[in-house]
Write an enzyme that holds these catalytic residues in place. Structure first.
Site, PDB file in Angstrom:
ATOM      1  N   LYS A 285       0.822  -1.197   0.000  1.00 38.36           N
ATOM      2  CA  LYS A 285       0.000   0.000   0.000  1.00 38.36           C
ATOM      3  C   LYS A 285       0.866   1.262   0.000  1.00 38.36           C
ATOM      4  O   LYS A 285       0.378   2.359  -0.216  1.00 38.36           O
ATOM      5  CB  LYS A 285      -0.868   0.038   1.285  1.00 38.36           C
ATOM      6  N   GLY A 286       2.146   1.081   0.244  1.00 37.59           N
ATOM      7  CA  GLY A 286       3.033   2.226   0.483  1.00 37.59           C
ATOM      8  C   GLY A 286       3.166   3.195  -0.675  1.00 37.59           C
ATOM      9  O   GLY A 286       3.496   4.361  -0.475  1.00 37.59           O
TER      10      GLY A 286
ATOM     11  N   GLU B   8       7.692   2.641  -6.342  1.00 38.77           N
ATOM     12  CA  GLU B   8       7.888   2.104  -4.979  1.00 38.77           C
ATOM     13  C   GLU B   8       8.027   3.237  -3.974  1.00 38.77           C
ATOM     14  O   GLU B   8       8.512   4.316  -4.308  1.00 38.77           O
ATOM     15  CB  GLU B   8       9.186   1.280  -4.943  1.00 38.77           C
ATOM     16  N   ASP B   9       7.650   2.961  -2.728  1.00 38.49           N
ATOM     17  CA  ASP B   9       7.877   3.944  -1.664  1.00 38.49           C
ATOM     18  C   ASP B   9       9.353   3.948  -1.241  1.00 38.49           C
ATOM     19  O   ASP B   9       9.971   4.994  -1.089  1.00 38.49           O
ATOM     20  CB  ASP B   9       6.964   3.674  -0.458  1.00 38.49           C
TER      21      ASP B   9
ATOM     22  N   ASP C 163      14.837  -1.126   0.162  1.00 39.93           N
ATOM     23  CA  ASP C 163      15.686  -1.383   1.330  1.00 39.93           C
ATOM     24  C   ASP C 163      16.620  -2.552   0.987  1.00 39.93           C
ATOM     25  O   ASP C 163      17.692  -2.361   0.421  1.00 39.93           O
ATOM     26  CB  ASP C 163      14.774  -1.678   2.523  1.00 39.93           C
TER      27      ASP C 163
ATOM     28  N   LYS D  81      17.375   3.228   0.368  1.00 36.81           N
ATOM     29  CA  LYS D  81      18.132   2.977   1.598  1.00 36.81           C
ATOM     30  C   LYS D  81      19.238   1.969   1.258  1.00 36.81           C
ATOM     31  O   LYS D  81      19.120   0.790   1.579  1.00 36.81           O
ATOM     32  CB  LYS D  81      17.169   2.419   2.643  1.00 36.81           C
TER      33      LYS D  81
ATOM     34  N   PHE E 134      14.617   3.429  10.199  1.00 40.54           N
ATOM     35  CA  PHE E 134      13.227   3.057   9.909  1.00 40.54           C
ATOM     36  C   PHE E 134      12.394   4.324   9.845  1.00 40.54           C
ATOM     37  O   PHE E 134      12.328   5.094  10.800  1.00 40.54           O
ATOM     38  CB  PHE E 134      12.682   2.101  10.965  1.00 40.54           C
TER      39      PHE E 134
ATOM     40  N   ASP F 146       4.504   2.797   6.642  1.00 40.05           N
ATOM     41  CA  ASP F 146       3.820   2.567   7.911  1.00 40.05           C
ATOM     42  C   ASP F 146       4.726   1.957   8.978  1.00 40.05           C
ATOM     43  O   ASP F 146       5.762   1.361   8.676  1.00 40.05           O
ATOM     44  CB  ASP F 146       2.643   1.611   7.706  1.00 40.05           C
TER      45      ASP F 146
ATOM     46  N   ARG G 246       0.735   6.126   7.667  1.00 41.90           N
ATOM     47  CA  ARG G 246       0.776   6.237   6.203  1.00 41.90           C
ATOM     48  C   ARG G 246       0.269   7.600   5.744  1.00 41.90           C
ATOM     49  O   ARG G 246       0.611   8.070   4.666  1.00 41.90           O
ATOM     50  CB  ARG G 246      -0.098   5.154   5.552  1.00 41.90           C
TER      51      ARG G 246
HETATM   52  P1  IMP Z   1      12.766  -4.517   0.464  1.00 42.30           P
HETATM   53  O1  IMP Z   1      12.364  -5.792  -0.223  1.00 42.30           O
HETATM   54  O2  IMP Z   1      13.537  -4.768   1.742  1.00 42.30           O
HETATM   55  O3  IMP Z   1      13.483  -3.561  -0.437  1.00 42.30           O
HETATM   56  O4  IMP Z   1      11.413  -3.959   0.982  1.00 42.30           O
HETATM   57  C1  IMP Z   1      10.795  -2.838   0.591  1.00 42.30           C
HETATM   58  C2  IMP Z   1       9.525  -2.717   1.428  1.00 42.30           C
HETATM   59  O5  IMP Z   1       9.804  -2.839   2.833  1.00 42.30           O
HETATM   60  C3  IMP Z   1       8.947  -1.346   1.223  1.00 42.30           C
HETATM   61  O6  IMP Z   1       8.049  -1.317   0.139  1.00 42.30           O
HETATM   62  C4  IMP Z   1       8.293  -1.081   2.567  1.00 42.30           C
HETATM   63  O7  IMP Z   1       6.990  -1.594   2.569  1.00 42.30           O
HETATM   64  C5  IMP Z   1       9.130  -1.864   3.575  1.00 42.30           C
HETATM   65  N1  IMP Z   1      10.124  -0.977   4.226  1.00 42.30           N
HETATM   66  C6  IMP Z   1      11.456  -0.969   4.060  1.00 42.30           C
HETATM   67  N2  IMP Z   1      12.049  -0.019   4.820  1.00 42.30           N
HETATM   68  C7  IMP Z   1      11.033   0.605   5.484  1.00 42.30           C
HETATM   69  C8  IMP Z   1      10.990   1.706   6.416  1.00 42.30           C
HETATM   70  O8  IMP Z   1      12.003   2.325   6.800  1.00 42.30           O
HETATM   71  N3  IMP Z   1       9.751   2.050   6.861  1.00 42.30           N
HETATM   72  C9  IMP Z   1       8.610   1.425   6.468  1.00 42.30           C
HETATM   73  N4  IMP Z   1       8.613   0.405   5.600  1.00 42.30           N
HETATM   74  C10 IMP Z   1       9.807  -0.004   5.106  1.00 42.30           C
END
Ligand code: IMP
Length: 180
Positions: free
Chosen positions: A42-43, A98-99, A102, A130, A151, A158, A164
């Site tokens: 949902k981000g 994407e939001d 990470d 990140k 974070f 969220d 959000r």
């Molecule tokens: P990745 O697969 O680790 O790159 O995950 C990305 C997803 O993890 C994002 O779309 C977010 O939903 C969640 N996420 C990663 N870092 C954060 C953060 O700092 N705050 C909130 N959600 C996060």
């Protein structure tokens, strides 16, 4: 809600500038094409809404909902599709919105899936990057802002489904984590 935020990392004004700049770049790079903007729920919702308004092209917009399991019982990179796309993407230029990227587990898996489905091209536009959290070598094509390994919440992101609807991106006060 605002009282729970220790520090604002990306202000409303920063976000407005980012959306305008990225929208102009995307408009230029995709000129003459009709890309599909794919948002990961949902981000992505506030970012998709604001970014799309600055893309001066005919675009399709579709959404997917995926859940990632990091560590724990499943191996990293295990991504489950909760809601799939409504439209076929074979032969299409895909821009994933994407939001935050990470570990990059989610995005790498989705990119492979879209390539397997015959997408002509797959690129990523993320509001936040990140790189300190990476488990894959991955550099998004469009990045709003690179942030440290913290974070963050707000503007779609969220903590336990809250925050959000904050209009900016911020760091939660540590006592919020401790008491929940
Ligand atoms: P990745 O697969 O680790 O790159 O995950 C990305 C997803 O993890 C994002 O779309 C977010 O939903 C969640 N996420 C990663 N870092 C954060 C953060 O700092 N705050 C909130 N959600 C996060």
């Amino acid at each position: 809600m605002h009282k729970d935020i220790a520090d604002i990392l990306v202000s409303e004004q920063d976000i407005a500038t980012i959306c305008k700049d990225l929208g102009a770049q995307i408009t230029n790079d995709y000129a003459g094409t009709r890309p599909v903007l794919v948002g990961l729920l949902k981000g992505c919702v506030p970012f998709m809404s604001d970014l799309a308004k600055h893309i001066d092209l005919y675009v399709d917009i579709d959404y997917m909902s995926v859940s990632s399991y990091h560590g724990g019982i499943s191996s990293s990179g295990d991504v489950k599709i909760k809601k799939d796309l409504d439209m076929p993407i074979s032969g299409r230029d895909i821009l994933i919105v994407e939001d935050i990227v990470d570990t990059a587990n989610t995005i790498v898996t989705i990119m492979k899936l879209f390539e397997h489905r015959g997408a002509k091209s797959v690129k990523i536009c993320t509001l936040l990057d990140k790189p300190g959290g990476r488990q894959h070598h991955f550099i998004p094509d469009y990045i709003g802002k690179t942030i440290p390994k913290a974070f963050v919440v707000g503007y779609g992101l969220d903590y336990d489904e809250l925050y959000r609807n904050l209009p900016y991106v911020g760091i939660l006060k540590p006592e919020i984590y401790r008491t929940s």
